[in-house]
Write a protein that holds these residues in place. Structure first.
Motif, PDB file in Angstrom:
ATOM      1  N   GLN A 195     106.799 -20.067   0.012  1.00 51.32           N
ATOM      2  CA  GLN A 195     107.412 -19.696   1.864  1.00 51.32           C
ATOM      3  C   GLN A 195     108.763 -21.230   2.132  1.00 51.32           C
ATOM      4  O   GLN A 195     107.796 -21.908   1.861  1.00 51.32           O
ATOM      5  N   PRO A 196     109.169 -20.924   3.261  1.00 49.88           N
ATOM      6  CA  PRO A 196     110.010 -19.475   3.008  1.00 49.88           C
ATOM      7  C   PRO A 196     111.378 -18.616   2.293  1.00 49.88           C
ATOM      8  O   PRO A 196     111.646 -17.918   2.895  1.00 49.88           O
ATOM      9  N   TYR A 197     110.561 -19.241   1.349  1.00 44.87           N
ATOM     10  CA  TYR A 197     111.857 -18.692   0.247  1.00 44.87           C
ATOM     11  C   TYR A 197     110.791 -17.309  -0.216  1.00 44.87           C
ATOM     12  O   TYR A 197     112.136 -16.134  -0.308  1.00 44.87           O
ATOM     13  N   VAL A 198     110.078 -17.065   0.367  1.00 44.02           N
ATOM     14  CA  VAL A 198     109.680 -15.593  -0.272  1.00 44.02           C
ATOM     15  C   VAL A 198     109.884 -15.006   0.927  1.00 44.02           C
ATOM     16  O   VAL A 198     110.487 -13.465   0.526  1.00 44.02           O
ATOM     17  N   THR A 199     110.067 -15.050   2.501  1.00 46.17           N
ATOM     18  CA  THR A 199     110.727 -14.223   3.532  1.00 46.17           C
ATOM     19  C   THR A 199     112.436 -14.215   2.985  1.00 46.17           C
ATOM     20  O   THR A 199     112.539 -12.662   3.439  1.00 46.17           O
ATOM     21  N   THR A 200     113.130 -14.972   2.516  1.00 45.36           N
ATOM     22  CA  THR A 200     114.230 -14.599   2.135  1.00 45.36           C
ATOM     23  C   THR A 200     114.622 -13.861   0.995  1.00 45.36           C
ATOM     24  O   THR A 200     115.467 -13.245   1.054  1.00 45.36           O
ATOM     25  N   VAL A 201     113.703 -13.647  -0.065  1.00 45.87           N
ATOM     26  CA  VAL A 201     113.967 -12.574  -1.019  1.00 45.87           C
ATOM     27  C   VAL A 201     113.570 -11.584  -0.325  1.00 45.87           C
ATOM     28  O   VAL A 201     114.153 -10.341  -0.839  1.00 45.87           O
ATOM     29  N   LEU A 202     112.402 -11.361   0.296  1.00 48.13           N
ATOM     30  CA  LEU A 202     112.451 -10.334   0.974  1.00 48.13           C
ATOM     31  C   LEU A 202     113.590  -9.887   2.401  1.00 48.13           C
ATOM     32  O   LEU A 202     113.548  -8.224   2.145  1.00 48.13           O
TER      33      LEU A 202
END
Length: 357
Positions: free
Chosen positions: A221-228
């Protein structure tokens, strides 16, 4: 005649005796005046009252403390504390520095120019070893922030990763060591049973997820959120922290910790303890007031509010201290040490690395 003289003398003696008795019975004690001290003023002695003692419960003067954090999840627990410090309502005066990379602050932590900081767990151990005990861990502030993300529906457990290609960042750092341990805990050989392709940037991994069907990746995170947000096909398949805890009893992933310069801690235990009390409240505020904390995240240039609002629930913000901190952090550092001693500074830290207030 003699008889009359004798009677007269006797009468005079009785009158005198009664007069003496009356004086003793009616005599009162002289009024006592309070003692005063004399000071010479203008050449004369002037009585003055005794000085009044200073109150013993006078408020202590606030201490100014510089506190550092990295621009990432490990700073999220400080948001309310940063806001309160700006308003001047904290126990002491805190000045915050948000660094883009760890090497911007490490030397200052060791020297004591930055007495308190939030840093990665393994970096804390590296600094402890480099400074020969000059850095002390105060608490765990962030557990795992790594997730398995996929653009399909084929990964429901760690065992489902067998035979897959996993894209990730962090070659030679804690993400690699964490993934290797997780796979081994599930009976998967990282070198034979999966293919792991490491990329230098999270944006590269995100691009692969957007272009590939049934792609699997590990991201923080927060790359996960950006991908989603940008890829409607992507989903969180596994929470690395939860899967780790399920496969490794009594152990967990430890991402971030709060440390103090040991000399500063020794000389200012009350200041550090007051800070930790306020930090505990601040971390709880972030978890319980996500929208407000997200706004503070943008205000203090950590993450944009829209990203922070979605990412905070997945960042495992905590404050763990004392014996529990020692148990969890030591177990995680041991995992890193077994794979690469340099990852923790060449040696496991001694007991004095862990603070207990």
């Amino acid at each position: 005649m003699k008889k009359k003289m004798a009677l007269l003398l006797t009468a005079m003696m009785l009158v005198t005796a009664f007069a003496g008795c009356g004086k003793k019975e009616n005599q009162t004690e002289p009024t006592k005046t309070p003692e005063v001290t004399k000071e010479a003023t203008d050449g004369t002695d002037t009585p003055t009252a005794e000085p009044t003692a200073e109150p013993t419960d006078a408020p202590k003067e606030k201490v100014t403390v510089t506190i550092a954090a990295l621009k990432g999840p490990t700073a999220l627990g400080m948001l309310k504390l940063m806001e309160d410090a700006e308003a001047g309502t904290t126990a002491n005066n805190y000045t915050f520095t948000v660094a883009g990379a760890a090497d911007e602050i490490t030397a200052s932590i060791i020297k004591g120019d930055i007495p308190i900081a939030a840093v990665p767990c393994n970096l804390a151990s590296v600094l402890y070893n480099k400074s020969k005990g000059g850095v002390t861990m105060l608490g765990i502030n962030t557990l795992g922030v790594l997730y398995i993300v996929e653009t399909g529906d084929g990964v429901q457990s760690v065992t489902d990763l067998k035979g897959k290609t996993i894209y990730s960042t962090g070659k030679g750092t804690t993400p690699e060591y964490t993934l290797n341990r997780l796979l081994k805990s599930a009976g998967i050989d990282p070198e034979k049973d999966v293919t792991i392709e490491y990329k230098s940037e999270a944006t590269e991994v995100a691009a692969i997820l957007s272009q590939t069907e049934n792609a699997v990746a590990m991201l923080p995170q927060p790359y996960v959120t950006t991908v989603l947000n940008n890829n409607g096909k992507a989903r969180i398949a596994l929470d690395i922290t939860k899967e780790w805890e399920a496969l490794n009893e009594g152990s967990t992933v430890v991402t971030g910790v709060v440390v103090a310069n040991t000399k500063f801690l020794t000389e200012n235990p009350d200041v550090v303890n007051a800070f930790m009390e306020e930090y505990a409240a601040s971390a709880a505020y972030t978890v319980e007031n996500v929208e407000a904390a997200a706004a503070l995240s943008e205000k203090f240039d950590i993450f944009k509010a829209a990203i922070a609002k979605k990412a905070i629930p997945y960042c495992n913000i905590v404050l763990i201290e004392g014996d529990e901190m020692k148990t969890k952090a030591n177990a995680y550092l041991q995992v890193l040490f077994e794979q690469n001693p340099a990852a923790v500074g060449g040696a496991m830290p001694e007991d004095n690395f862990y603070y207990k207030r």
